[in-house]
Design a protein around this motif. Structure first.
Motif, PDB file in Angstrom:
ATOM      1  N   ASP A  12       0.830  -1.209   0.000  1.00 29.20           N
ATOM      2  CA  ASP A  12       0.000   0.000   0.000  1.00 29.20           C
ATOM      3  C   ASP A  12       0.861   1.254   0.000  1.00 29.20           C
ATOM      4  OD1 ASP A  12      -2.301  -1.587   0.153  1.00 29.20           O
ATOM      5  OD2 ASP A  12      -2.501  -1.321   2.333  1.00 29.20           O
ATOM      6  N   LEU A  13       1.912   1.234   0.805  1.00 31.41           N
ATOM      7  CA  LEU A  13       2.808   2.387   0.882  1.00 31.41           C
ATOM      8  C   LEU A  13       3.543   2.609  -0.437  1.00 31.41           C
ATOM      9  CD1 LEU A  13       4.195   1.877   4.472  1.00 31.41           C
ATOM     10  CD2 LEU A  13       2.736   3.753   3.689  1.00 31.41           C
ATOM     11  N   GLU A  14       3.958   1.534  -1.080  1.00 33.97           N
ATOM     12  CA  GLU A  14       4.616   1.660  -2.383  1.00 33.97           C
ATOM     13  C   GLU A  14       3.680   2.284  -3.410  1.00 33.97           C
ATOM     14  OE1 GLU A  14       5.861  -2.331  -3.268  1.00 33.97           O
ATOM     15  OE2 GLU A  14       7.434  -2.295  -1.739  1.00 33.97           O
ATOM     16  N   GLU A  15       2.414   1.843  -3.402  1.00 36.53           N
ATOM     17  CA  GLU A  15       1.432   2.398  -4.335  1.00 36.53           C
ATOM     18  C   GLU A  15       1.160   3.869  -4.041  1.00 36.53           C
ATOM     19  OE1 GLU A  15      -2.057  -0.072  -4.212  1.00 36.53           O
ATOM     20  OE2 GLU A  15      -0.927  -1.853  -4.831  1.00 36.53           O
ATOM     21  N   GLY A  16       1.041   4.218  -2.766  1.00 36.92           N
ATOM     22  CA  GLY A  16       0.830   5.616  -2.387  1.00 36.92           C
ATOM     23  C   GLY A  16       2.006   6.484  -2.785  1.00 36.92           C
ATOM     24  N   TYR A  17       3.209   5.969  -2.560  1.00 35.99           N
ATOM     25  CA  TYR A  17       4.408   6.695  -2.957  1.00 35.99           C
ATOM     26  C   TYR A  17       4.400   6.960  -4.461  1.00 35.99           C
ATOM     27  CZ  TYR A  17       9.219   7.577  -4.285  1.00 35.99           C
ATOM     28  OH  TYR A  17      10.349   8.119  -4.841  1.00 35.99           O
ATOM     29  N   ALA A  18       4.140   5.919  -5.244  1.00 38.51           N
ATOM     30  CA  ALA A  18       4.141   6.053  -6.706  1.00 38.51           C
ATOM     31  C   ALA A  18       3.087   7.063  -7.169  1.00 38.51           C
ATOM     32  CB  ALA A  18       3.905   4.695  -7.359  1.00 38.51           C
ATOM     33  N   PHE A  19       1.898   7.008  -6.563  1.00 39.98           N
ATOM     34  CA  PHE A  19       0.832   7.944  -6.931  1.00 39.98           C
ATOM     35  C   PHE A  19       1.271   9.387  -6.696  1.00 39.98           C
ATOM     36  CE2 PHE A  19      -2.647  10.688  -5.563  1.00 39.98           C
ATOM     37  CZ  PHE A  19      -3.432  10.682  -6.706  1.00 39.98           C
ATOM     38  N   TYR A  20       1.776   9.671  -5.507  1.00 43.35           N
ATOM     39  CA  TYR A  20       2.153  11.052  -5.192  1.00 43.35           C
ATOM     40  C   TYR A  20       3.399  11.494  -5.940  1.00 43.35           C
ATOM     41  CZ  TYR A  20      -1.567  11.530  -1.860  1.00 43.35           C
ATOM     42  OH  TYR A  20      -2.816  11.620  -1.289  1.00 43.35           O
ATOM     43  N   GLU A  21       4.288  10.576  -6.230  1.00 43.65           N
ATOM     44  CA  GLU A  21       5.486  10.933  -6.993  1.00 43.65           C
ATOM     45  C   GLU A  21       5.109  11.316  -8.430  1.00 43.65           C
ATOM     46  OE1 GLU A  21       9.431  11.896  -6.831  1.00 43.65           O
ATOM     47  OE2 GLU A  21       8.136  11.315  -5.165  1.00 43.65           O
ATOM     48  N   ARG A  22       4.060  10.671  -8.975  1.00 46.82           N
ATOM     49  CA  ARG A  22       3.578  11.052 -10.313  1.00 46.82           C
ATOM     50  C   ARG A  22       2.965  12.453 -10.307  1.00 46.82           C
ATOM     51  NH1 ARG A  22       1.715   5.682 -10.276  1.00 46.82           N
ATOM     52  NH2 ARG A  22      -0.408   6.370  -9.795  1.00 46.82           N
TER      53      ARG A  22
END
Length: 102
Positions: A12-22
């Motif tokens: 979940d944290l990896e997905e959240g990171y990727a979303f906000y980094e985009r």
């Protein structure tokens, strides 16, 4: 209290990171720093949050996310870090599936 991040929550944290980094370079790092600060607060405050869908729910301070965890003995186990903008039924079903997979 010891805090353990389960594999589900790590994803979940990896997905959240990727979303906000985009959204903006560096925002993913800020997201992780903020969420980890919230999770670290469980060392002192695990168990005081209200129960939702069979888990304790900690609402994040800076992002619209919730940390779902349970307490077993002296250990807080983080099962999910979920975007609160998700459909509540989706959250409930996802948490239920995770519990049965463990």
């Amino acid at each position: 209290m010891e805090v353990t991040l389960l594999e589900f929550a790590e994803r979940d944290l990896e997905e959240g990171y990727a979303f906000y980094e985009r959204q903006q370079a560096g925002l993913g790092d800020y997201f992780l720093d903020s969420i980890f600060a919230d999770i670290d607060s469980l060392i002192l405050y695990a168990g005081v949050q209200r129960e939702v869908f069979g888990f304790r729910r900690l609402l994040a301070h800076k992002f619209p996310f919730a940390v779902y965890y349970d307490v077993v003995g002296r250990q807080a186990r983080v099962w999910a870090v979920v975007d609160c903008r998700r459909e509540p039924r989706w959250i409930k079903v996802t948490l239920s599936k995770r519990r049965t997979k463990s």
